[in-house]
Design an enzyme around this catalytic site. Sequence first.
Site, PDB file in Angstrom:
ATOM      1  N   GLU A 360       0.831  -1.221   0.000  1.00 18.39           N
ATOM      2  CA  GLU A 360       0.000   0.000   0.000  1.00 18.39           C
ATOM      3  C   GLU A 360       0.857   1.258   0.000  1.00 18.39           C
ATOM      4  OE1 GLU A 360      -2.952  -0.221  -0.881  1.00 18.39           O
ATOM      5  OE2 GLU A 360      -3.038  -2.378  -0.590  1.00 18.39           O
ATOM      6  N   HIS A 490     -12.432  -7.562  -5.822  1.00 18.33           N
ATOM      7  CA  HIS A 490     -12.229  -6.897  -7.121  1.00 18.33           C
ATOM      8  C   HIS A 490     -13.351  -7.171  -8.117  1.00 18.33           C
ATOM      9  CE1 HIS A 490      -8.436  -7.482  -5.052  1.00 18.33           C
ATOM     10  NE2 HIS A 490      -7.932  -6.450  -5.712  1.00 18.33           N
TER      11      HIS A 490
HETATM   12  O1  X8Z Z   1      -5.795  -6.153  -3.873  1.00 19.79           O
HETATM   13  C1  X8Z Z   1      -4.598  -6.123  -3.679  1.00 19.79           C
HETATM   14  C2  X8Z Z   1      -4.003  -4.978  -2.903  1.00 19.79           C
HETATM   15  C3  X8Z Z   1      -4.887  -3.794  -3.047  1.00 19.79           C
HETATM   16  S1  X8Z Z   1      -4.166  -2.460  -3.780  1.00 19.79           S
HETATM   17  C4  X8Z Z   1      -3.901  -5.332  -1.447  1.00 19.79           C
HETATM   18  N1  X8Z Z   1      -3.825  -7.148  -4.099  1.00 19.79           N
HETATM   19  C5  X8Z Z   1      -4.376  -8.276  -4.826  1.00 19.79           C
HETATM   20  C6  X8Z Z   1      -5.307  -9.089  -3.961  1.00 19.79           C
HETATM   21  O2  X8Z Z   1      -5.277  -8.972  -2.737  1.00 19.79           O
HETATM   22  O3  X8Z Z   1      -6.069  -9.895  -4.516  1.00 19.79           O
HETATM   23  C7  X8Z Z   1      -2.381  -7.231  -3.970  1.00 19.79           C
HETATM   24  C8  X8Z Z   1      -1.964  -8.431  -4.730  1.00 19.79           C
HETATM   25  C9  X8Z Z   1      -3.196  -9.102  -5.234  1.00 19.79           C
HETATM   26 ZN    ZN Z   2      -2.442  -2.413  -4.878  1.00 20.68          ZN
END
Ligand code: X8Z
Ligand code: ZN
Length: 594
Positions: A360, A490
């Site tokens: 972050e 996501h």
């Molecule tokens: O979503 C993220 C970050 C947010 S900027 C923590 N990542 C992905 C996930 O958690 O699925 C980082 C790597 C993969």
């Molecule tokens: Zn990120």
Amino acid sequence: MYGGLIFFNLSCGSDKKLQQEAQTFLGQYTREYVRLYTESSEAQWAANTKIVEGDSTNARAVERTGQAFASFTGSDSNVETAQKYLDQKDKLTELQVKQLQKIKYIAANNPASLADIIKKRIKAENTQIEKLYGFTFRIDGKPVSANQIDDVLKDQTNLPARLKAWQAGKEVGKGLKKGLTELRDLRNQTVQALGYKDYFDYQVSDYGIPADDMMRLIKKINNELRPLYKELHTYARYELAKKYGVKEVPDYLPAHWLPNRWGQDWSAMVSVKGMNTDSVLKTKTPEWIVKDAEDFYRSLGFPALPSGFWQKSSLYPVPPSSSYKKNNHASAWHMDLQNDVRSLMSVEPNSEWYETANHELGHIYYYLTYTNKDVPPLMREGANRAYHEAMGSLMGLASQQLPYLKKKAILPENTRTDQVQTLLKEALNYVVFIPFSAGTMTEFEKQLYADKLPENQYNKAWWDLAKKYQGIEPPSARGEEFCDAATKTHINDDPAQYYDYALSFVILFQLHDHIAKKILHQDPHATNYYGNKKVGEFLKDIMRPGASKDWNSVLKEKTGSDLSAKPMLDYFSPLLKWLKEQNKGRKYTLSESI
Ligand code: X8Z
Ligand code: ZN
């Protein structure tokens, strides 16, 4: 002029008048854009950090500010004016053209002609977040946090207990299914009005390539890493069967065997003798974790984080007794496209959050670095979205290497570790992530948006993909009453962009390889970036121009090569041989390529 700064260079005298006119438009647009962007960020921040059941104050603010932002950015007059200048783009500066294109790109997500649809979309987006993060996970009827579910999946060896935790994590999906369909349709409708095929196509176009090219690119990455993944998959099946006392080794990995809710990171499977950073980090406070990440960046020459970061961020979990909930997935926010930067996390002292805190802060330092007089607010973004993800993940990787951990006295100076085990643990994070990100997630979203996947096939499609790419199966049949894809944040709130992370890992290893070999003159497997200002300069040079420079040329200039998975493959190549030996005589079940 925005903020009294001058964002353009006058080039040829005969074009001067047009450039000045375009600049006046850009200045006016930017002023209003930043104002509305800031208001909308504030409302969304409140809605993500304080979720109170039955209270619609936040939702109303998100809708009001979201609509104001949409109606300005999508207004016919802004689109037409931007187009008028773009029609004469040869006479404008490159930076002006880039900003005008950005204005059109933003407009395509908010066309004025579809005000009603946009209104519905903003509302549906907020409702989906409230449902996802207002949800109470339960094990045996007892409320548990997402962190607690994750802890069970990382540490518990009792399979029935693991199964309960895994199932508990998936319950939230059921209530998100309808909303996902509604969002898919609304998102597609909005971008189609300005000529994009669908929302997936729209999101990919930010890279300047069509969706098919993106699919080809990530397929190539997937296939390049497939031989290594096949070995890891075989190794994990046999080792986990041993660990859980299961005699018959399954052909596919049962999802609840893995130390992560989506099987995207298996690194917690291995604990390297002498290098148990997790047990050291567990003795620290959550505050220490974030401060330590800041210290790493500062040692490279980045500034201290602004005081506002510490005052306004929401860094730690809310206690279960609290009257409100918050979004528990980590994120970083550039509230006003200037110096108001904040992070939303639920940091607990362990190695996973240590890595996430580093991740972050990569976003935060990217924000702060491209907030400079040469980069107009509309260009304050990563060289592309994957770069934004790569910076902090790079620091996350560097923060786990032995020489760094010794330097920081997290591990004692005389620590000796097994290099193969260390590499295995890293591969279970970085390599294992590729079939999830470049396979399951991206392919699912492509099917969802571009191929209009029917709602009664979501769960089947999700698990077919998990099997094909990751070699993972659900513990038992998962009918269409579930919506397991939607348990991944996501899918709901960062749609059609997950390939960013796959690409970011490839870029990460390219940057790390360069830093190790060309700047530090150290083995990429054992580096110590700490205190090295040249490493800091290298990273700042990439961050400083934001999106005002073409992403391909940034990589070429800084590392001498185009996007390539070779450094990642080279990094893990010593492991391939070792895994093949371990797997001798074992049954392989994954396809050679996909
Ligand atoms: O979503 C993220 C970050 C947010 S900027 C923590 N990542 C992905 C996930 O958690 O699925 C980082 C790597 C993969
Ligand atoms: Zn990120």
